[in-house]
Design a protein around this motif. Sequence first.
Motif, PDB file in Angstrom:
ATOM      1  N   THR A 137       4.340  -5.982  10.608  1.00  0.00           N
ATOM      2  CA  THR A 137       4.764  -5.387   9.335  1.00  0.00           C
ATOM      3  C   THR A 137       6.257  -5.135   9.246  1.00  0.00           C
ATOM      4  O   THR A 137       6.744  -4.750   8.186  1.00  0.00           O
ATOM      5  N   PHE A 138       6.982  -5.295  10.339  1.00  0.00           N
ATOM      6  CA  PHE A 138       8.432  -5.039  10.378  1.00  0.00           C
ATOM      7  C   PHE A 138       8.756  -3.587  10.027  1.00  0.00           C
ATOM      8  O   PHE A 138       9.838  -3.280   9.534  1.00  0.00           O
ATOM      9  N   GLY A 139       7.804  -2.688  10.269  1.00  0.00           N
ATOM     10  CA  GLY A 139       8.045  -1.265  10.023  1.00  0.00           C
ATOM     11  C   GLY A 139       7.929  -0.837   8.581  1.00  0.00           C
ATOM     12  O   GLY A 139       8.236   0.309   8.235  1.00  0.00           O
ATOM     13  N   LEU A 140       7.474  -1.738   7.713  1.00  0.00           N
ATOM     14  CA  LEU A 140       7.336  -1.408   6.292  1.00  0.00           C
ATOM     15  C   LEU A 140       5.885  -1.090   5.950  1.00  0.00           C
ATOM     16  O   LEU A 140       4.958  -1.574   6.592  1.00  0.00           O
ATOM     17  N   THR A 141       5.689  -0.288   4.925  1.00  0.00           N
ATOM     18  CA  THR A 141       4.361   0.021   4.414  1.00  0.00           C
ATOM     19  C   THR A 141       4.037  -0.919   3.257  1.00  0.00           C
ATOM     20  O   THR A 141       4.928  -1.568   2.696  1.00  0.00           O
ATOM     21  N   THR A 142       2.763  -0.957   2.872  1.00  0.00           N
ATOM     22  CA  THR A 142       2.413  -1.783   1.713  1.00  0.00           C
ATOM     23  C   THR A 142       3.068  -1.246   0.446  1.00  0.00           C
ATOM     24  O   THR A 142       3.410  -2.022  -0.461  1.00  0.00           O
ATOM     25  N   ALA A 143       3.265   0.053   0.379  1.00  0.00           N
ATOM     26  CA  ALA A 143       3.942   0.635  -0.787  1.00  0.00           C
ATOM     27  C   ALA A 143       5.371   0.110  -0.891  1.00  0.00           C
ATOM     28  O   ALA A 143       5.858  -0.200  -1.995  1.00  0.00           O
ATOM     29  N   GLN A 144       6.029  -0.006   0.247  1.00  0.00           N
ATOM     30  CA  GLN A 144       7.397  -0.525   0.240  1.00  0.00           C
ATOM     31  C   GLN A 144       7.425  -2.007  -0.136  1.00  0.00           C
ATOM     32  O   GLN A 144       8.300  -2.455  -0.869  1.00  0.00           O
ATOM     33  N   TYR A 145       6.433  -2.750   0.356  1.00  0.00           N
ATOM     34  CA  TYR A 145       6.343  -4.155  -0.033  1.00  0.00           C
ATOM     35  C   TYR A 145       6.084  -4.283  -1.540  1.00  0.00           C
ATOM     36  O   TYR A 145       6.674  -5.133  -2.216  1.00  0.00           O
ATOM     37  N   ARG A 146       5.197  -3.435  -2.056  1.00  0.00           N
ATOM     38  CA  ARG A 146       4.899  -3.480  -3.499  1.00  0.00           C
ATOM     39  C   ARG A 146       6.153  -3.176  -4.319  1.00  0.00           C
ATOM     40  O   ARG A 146       6.328  -3.704  -5.421  1.00  0.00           O
ATOM     41  N   ALA A 147       7.016  -2.342  -3.767  1.00  0.00           N
ATOM     42  CA  ALA A 147       8.243  -1.968  -4.472  1.00  0.00           C
ATOM     43  C   ALA A 147       9.328  -3.045  -4.331  1.00  0.00           C
ATOM     44  O   ALA A 147      10.419  -2.901  -4.889  1.00  0.00           O
TER      45      ALA A 147
END
Length: 257
Positions: A137-147
């Motif tokens: 995930t490279f330290g990212l959340t799905t919320a961050q990806y969605r953004a």
Amino acid sequence: MTLTLEQVKEKSAPMLDGLHEVVRLAAEQLVERCYKRGVCIRITQGLRTIAEQDALYAQGRTKPGNIVTNSKGGYSFHNFGVAIDFVLIDSGYDMKADKDSDDMADWYEVVAEAEALGFEWGGHWASFKDFPHFQITFGLTTAQYRAGKKPTAAKIKAARAKIASGIKNEEDEPMTAAEKKAFDALQDTVAQLATSRDALKDRVSELEDKDSMTCPSWAREAVAAAVAHKLMDTPDGASYDVYRLLTIIHRAGFIKN
């Protein structure tokens, strides 16, 4: 029928399209490394669209079937190309199968290789364990990806370094059960070969003809000793089997530095 590495890779190829380049590289390495351990796997899921995720979420809820995910569209790392699922080609989802007879379940051999490459395994999750699932995930959340956030260059570099370090330095790591069994079986052969330099040189030459690759880092010390003893002419251009055999012989003390 025994599958070649290329045949095994072809089975996964369609599911690698659309993955983040680093995740794709890790997935390709996973297929290859498992094959070398005697375990054939197929990547069954990679990038999944939002619509596909919503359809999967509906399964077992508003559509027939068993519940297979707790994530709606946009809430799964599959939707951003940073997750994969796999299955054992020979044993399906049997997590206890040991088709290569090395006293370690094939499923957990795959997990070990995946984690060495930097994948997170869904089987470790506290709730709704997802045993066929791996992600980077490279330290990212799905919320961050969605953004719309993207992995930083530093995170990508670190993930690449992890994949590179996942190609084991066999000098530093203990033998697996399969390697120990192979080592024990080779000891008698090594003892016989050690009595005849010509016989050992012939065996190396025979294996060299099978394949050609650059000398891996974990074999350099053994290969240097072999070159010094004139068992081979050059450190590069031999096969994986040659490098592995020379490393075992070197560790056993039959080739001195």
